[in-house]
Write an enzyme that holds these catalytic residues in place. Structure first.
Site, PDB file in Angstrom:
ATOM      1  N   ASP A  55       1.088  -1.127  -0.011  1.00 47.14           N
ATOM      2  CA  ASP A  55      -0.186   0.128  -0.288  1.00 47.14           C
ATOM      3  C   ASP A  55       0.792   1.085  -0.645  1.00 47.14           C
ATOM      4  OD1 ASP A  55      -3.039   0.743   0.442  1.00 47.14           O
ATOM      5  OD2 ASP A  55      -2.061   2.202   1.396  1.00 47.14           O
ATOM      6  N   PHE A 127      -8.652   1.277 -11.699  1.00 41.63           N
ATOM      7  CA  PHE A 127      -8.029  -0.133 -12.631  1.00 41.63           C
ATOM      8  C   PHE A 127      -7.208  -0.042 -13.243  1.00 41.63           C
ATOM      9  CE2 PHE A 127     -13.384   0.297 -12.847  1.00 41.63           C
ATOM     10  CZ  PHE A 127     -13.075  -0.744 -12.304  1.00 41.63           C
ATOM     11  N   GLU A 128      -6.736   1.216 -12.682  1.00 43.86           N
ATOM     12  CA  GLU A 128      -5.178   0.821 -14.158  1.00 43.86           C
ATOM     13  C   GLU A 128      -3.779  -0.062 -13.273  1.00 43.86           C
ATOM     14  OE1 GLU A 128      -2.894   4.705 -14.152  1.00 43.86           O
ATOM     15  OE2 GLU A 128      -1.134   3.881 -14.585  1.00 43.86           O
ATOM     16  N   CYS A 166     -10.566 -12.529 -18.107  1.00 45.20           N
ATOM     17  CA  CYS A 166      -9.989 -12.243 -17.652  1.00 45.20           C
ATOM     18  C   CYS A 166     -10.368 -10.719 -17.585  1.00 45.20           C
ATOM     19  CB  CYS A 166      -8.587 -12.045 -17.778  1.00 45.20           C
ATOM     20  SG  CYS A 166      -7.769 -11.029 -19.887  1.00 45.20           S
ATOM     21  N   CYS A 181     -14.830   6.655  -3.400  1.00 41.05           N
ATOM     22  CA  CYS A 181     -15.412   6.122  -2.630  1.00 41.05           C
ATOM     23  C   CYS A 181     -15.517   8.058  -1.263  1.00 41.05           C
ATOM     24  CB  CYS A 181     -14.376   5.017  -1.498  1.00 41.05           C
ATOM     25  SG  CYS A 181     -14.585   3.266  -2.194  1.00 41.05           S
TER      26      CYS A 181
END
Lengths: 339, 77
Positions: A55, A127-128, A166, A181
């Site tokens: 992270d 999404f990258e 996929c 979010c």
């Protein structure tokens, strides 16, 4: 076998044999936010052999409502999420080898980590990175589990190389959405429902019960009482550049990645997404105002400011994040607002 | 006639869980363009489409009575 896992081994599809298999496996979790916290906790409690969690962010007060590994103390110390997660996960189960990495899950980093990994659990917010995970999964033949949520809505899909379609078969391109979010909100139960779907799939894969793996794309809205299971039998695209006959793994290629650069002497990071569909600036301005940003704009760009966050967003999706030279921090703000 | 279901923020933007339209004979891509225009939706291009609860590509042709669902991929985590 210790008493510790007795309730799980009593469950026939796992059993003592399954527990041994779980014990031999290495799970890679990308992201230590809401999904990453919950996924990591379930997998750690289940007794996986090794867990690596990655992270780039640090713990903030607005995380505590749903990110189950973190405490007020972590907020006060501004601990990196990966470090705070490692500490808590080790306290939960000292038998598990927990490794944390603070930083961006770039394609290079993913390739480096993929070596001995048996399963990747997606817990990112963009999404990258998911498309990069998808390409790594195909290239190294590692199954991965997509999961995402916003507001009261969530979805999950399990990708098994050589068997299922996929993510690139389904999406073809990186969607820019402007709903995250941070802009649309999120409730804890939507997070937990995605975690439940992802970790159930994870356990099936870890015990190698391939027959049990869910093949449909699941999505639900807990507030609106919707639950949908989309069959994917015709979704596999033979021409897919990630999993088809002529693979190029496009999202491991620098051309398809967000370009970031620190603008010298301006205390600014530029972020340029690849092949952007463009951003609806008036829609985005409304969302930012709702969050408390002061927004100014013209047809070409908008500028937004709140406390220490200052940025300019162009119609093509390019952004200048002011007041920082830290690329990871700038990308984090960008993904939180634009997905 | 065809029933169209909306998920996540699409439902909020349309203001209804479902609508009924005439989509028979049209491709998924054509229906997306039609619905986006009619309900002023910006982001239908990236939504996934299910026909009768099965994933359908953009060139799939809709038959009478097919139930169409638009599911936008979300990115939060």
């Amino acid at each position: 076998m210790s008493e510790r896992y007795s309730r799980q081994t009593l469950f026939p599809p796992i059993g003592k044999d399954g527990q041994e298999r779980i014990r031999r496996k290495h799970v890679l979790i990308i992201g230590a936010g809401a999904l990453g916290s919950g996924n990591a906790e379930v997998i750690t409690r289940a007794g996986v052999g090794k867990l690596t969690i990655v992270d780039r962010d640090y713990v903030e007060a607005s995380n505590l409502q749903r990110q189950q590994l973190y405490t007020e103390e972590d907020v006060a110390e501004k601990l990196p999420k990966a470090a705070a997660a490692e500490k808590r996960l080790k306290a939960i189960n000292s038998e598990v080898e927990i490794r944390s990495m603070i930083g961006d899950a770039t394609p290079e980093k993913l390739a480096e980590l993929a070596g001995d990994v048996d399963l990747i659990i997606d817990s990112t917010d963009n999404f990258e990175t998911r498309m990069a995970i998808n390409d790594i999964s195909q290239k190294f033949e590692i199954p991965w589990i997509y999961g995402a949520c916003v507001a009261s809505f969530g979805m999950s899909f399990t990708v098994v190389p050589g068997q299922t379609p996929c993510l690139n078969c389904l999406l073809k391109t990186i969607p820019i959405q402007g709903m995250t979010c941070d802009t649309a909100g999120i409730i804890g139960p939507a997070v937990q429902m995605v975690i439940a779907h992802q970790t159930a799939e994870a356990l099936k894969i870890l015990v190698e019960d391939w027959e049990a793996v869910r093949t449909s794309f699941v999505s639900f809205d807990l507030w609106r009482n919707q639950y949908s299971s989309m069959k994917m039998s015709r979704a596999k695209d033979p021409g897919c550049l990630s999993c088809g006959e002529h693979r190029e793994y496009p999202y491991l290629n620098a051309e398809n990645m967000t370009k970031t650069s620190v603008l010298c002497g301006r205390d600014t990071v530029q972020i340029r997404p690849p092949h952007s569909e463009g951003v609806d600036l008036s829609d985005m301005a409304g969302k930012l105002k709702a969050l408390g940003y002061e927004v100014k704009g013209n047809p070409y760009l908008l500028s937004a400011e709140m406390e220490t966050n200052r940025f300019v967003l162009f119609q093509d999706g390019r952004a200048l994040i002011h007041g920082t030279k830290d690329i990871a921090q700038a990308k984090s703000l960008y993904n939180r607002l634009l997905g | 006639m065809n029933k169209v279901l909306f998920f996540a923020h699409l439902r909020d933007e349309v203001g209804e869980e479902s609508v009924t339209i005439e989509a028979t004979g049209k491709t998924v891509a054509e229906v997306k363009a039609l619905v986006a225009e009619q309900y002023k939706l910006q982001k239908l291009d990236s939504a996934m489409t299910a026909i009768n609860e099965e994933f359908a590509p953009n060139d799939e042709v809709i038959k009478d009575g097919d139930i169409i669902a638009f599911i936008p991929p979300v990115s939060g985590g």
